[in-house]
Design a protein around this motif. Sequence first.
Motif, mmCIF file in Angstrom:
data_model
loop_
_atom_site.group_PDB
_atom_site.id
_atom_site.type_symbol
_atom_site.label_atom_id
_atom_site.label_comp_id
_atom_site.label_asym_id
_atom_site.label_seq_id
_atom_site.Cartn_x
_atom_site.Cartn_y
_atom_site.Cartn_z
ATOM 1 N N PRO A 1 -16.165 19.019 50.825
ATOM 2 C CA PRO A 1 -15.958 20.167 51.706
ATOM 3 C C PRO A 1 -17.046 20.191 52.781
ATOM 4 O O PRO A 1 -18.154 19.690 52.565
ATOM 5 C CB PRO A 1 -16.074 21.361 50.744
ATOM 6 N N PRO A 2 -16.732 20.755 53.960
ATOM 7 C CA PRO A 2 -15.491 21.466 54.311
ATOM 8 C C PRO A 2 -14.543 20.618 55.146
ATOM 9 O O PRO A 2 -13.717 21.182 55.870
ATOM 10 C CB PRO A 2 -16.043 22.632 55.135
ATOM 11 N N ILE B 1 -9.788 19.240 52.082
ATOM 12 C CA ILE B 1 -8.644 20.142 52.229
ATOM 13 C C ILE B 1 -7.360 19.444 51.807
ATOM 14 O O ILE B 1 -6.523 20.012 51.095
ATOM 15 C CB ILE B 1 -8.552 20.632 53.688
ATOM 16 N N SER C 1 -10.463 19.702 60.747
ATOM 17 C CA SER C 1 -10.905 20.604 59.680
ATOM 18 C C SER C 1 -10.875 22.057 60.131
ATOM 19 O O SER C 1 -10.443 22.940 59.391
ATOM 20 C CB SER C 1 -12.319 20.214 59.230
#
Length: 539
Positions: free
Chosen positions: A420-421, A426, A501
């Motif tokens: 992450p992030p 994700i 992202s």
Amino acid sequence: MNLGPEHLIIAPIVIPFLAGALTLIYEERQRRAKLAVGLVSCVATLLAAIELLVRSKGSELTGGNDIGFYLLGDWAAPYGIVLVVDRLSAMMLVLTGLLALPALIFSAAGTHRQGQHFHAMFQFLLMGLNGAFLTGDLFNLFVFFEVLLAASYGLLLHGGGEAKVRAGLHYIAINLAASLMFLVGVSLVYGVTGTLNMAQLVQLVPALTEDQRPLFHAGAAIMAVAFLVKAGVWPLAFWLPAAYAAGAAPVAALFAMMTKVGVYVLMRLSFLIFGAGAGASAGFGADLLVAGGLLTMVFGLFGTLASREMDRIAAYLVMISSGTVVAATGVVAGGGPLGVLSAALYYMIGSTLAVSAAFLLIEPMRRLGGEAELITDAATDDYDDPDDDPRPEVVLAIPGTITILGLAFTVVMMASAGLPPLSGFIGKLGMVQGLLDLAGSDLRAWGFILVLFLSGFATLVATLRIGIRTFWGSEAAEPPRILALEFAPILLLVALLATLSVKAEVTLGYMVDTTDALMQPTIYAEGVLGAPRAEEGSE
């Protein structure tokens, strides 16, 4: 003839074709002119792809059903060649353009001077890639495969050297064998159905008789072997690490997209021809896709741990990326949650950008470790060209160079490992959420989840080892000399990873809509077969 917006569909094929032909007119020493032509082509192709992506959301181009068509020669399908654009193909076109532009800019730092006809081969490779994503029939898919493979042969061998020749000959032999299998499979499919138009196959496959179906499945399986080779799926991918590691940095950066052609075709055919409406052929090969994808991920994670050089690690990361998406395709084709495929498509975008950036980072990082010297134009140019300045364009040799390189490497490492992030995390989280819904009834879901985590951990360990050795263990007395032409493409890809992202919600929403569209093959088939000719549309 109607000159409406549907003619934009052929632009991603025509633009690089014309640009590649134009670069052949210039003498080899006129590389700046060739580079200018290539850059204009890449920018124009990317803009056309972005416009197709925007229009693929149900607009004037697609008639409101997310499908756009272009009938070459104004011959109606299935008798003529048809190009088809939908959400999936438009997304792949944009991704190709986003990789091609940085790779071409990076090549201007010296790679394009190490051999002949680099820019022509680069443009023809783009033409083949875009054509493979747009074609609506299997035979022209083979044609575009051969175009991109022929160009890739030359690009892989560009610059010469024993390692490139050895890896290149292996690469050529394997892909020629795969092309032969593709032709055999296509012949069987045509012999059974009488067509190679994918839209018509959607309508014919459910109605195949019991005598016809086994032969049709045999043809499809033989074709699938060719696609699995091109996707880099184990055990048909032993050629990939050596070939990708041997290629020049910008060549390998664009090659990261070539495996996605095989992944794209497997995905397209799994849901279009072998979807839920295919009768007894529904879900054909789905279990093998899951098994092959997972084994590819396992092979890739062991390969990353065993590798000591960044080029080999990046090559194995290509395999992990392909294996993940192929396994997700098999899960959904076998009746799994659609969210797995949506997340896998998002993951594919991020992992491909990250791997491409990793290949571009190799040369500057080697220079930082003292393993390579800056190759200037004067050292690689054998021609006396008054238009070429033998001095480097802009050389960065400041303390911040190491910091920027380290930050770029960190972003690439985190995205590849799924931390992450960034987008890798994700995408993997979305796949895990979908697999957990399946875990109660299918133990393979737990295996998929386990391999997802292990591949990320292996990537983290391998890249950390390289990073520590390069940035902390370097004994270089001064910052490495790095051209701005090398820095800019790396930073562009890193910026794209960050944007992916930040805009995860929007991008994932597009992937969900793309997955939903893939589950409706009849819309594709009816749209292609009912596509009006230009003469009809003008009456």
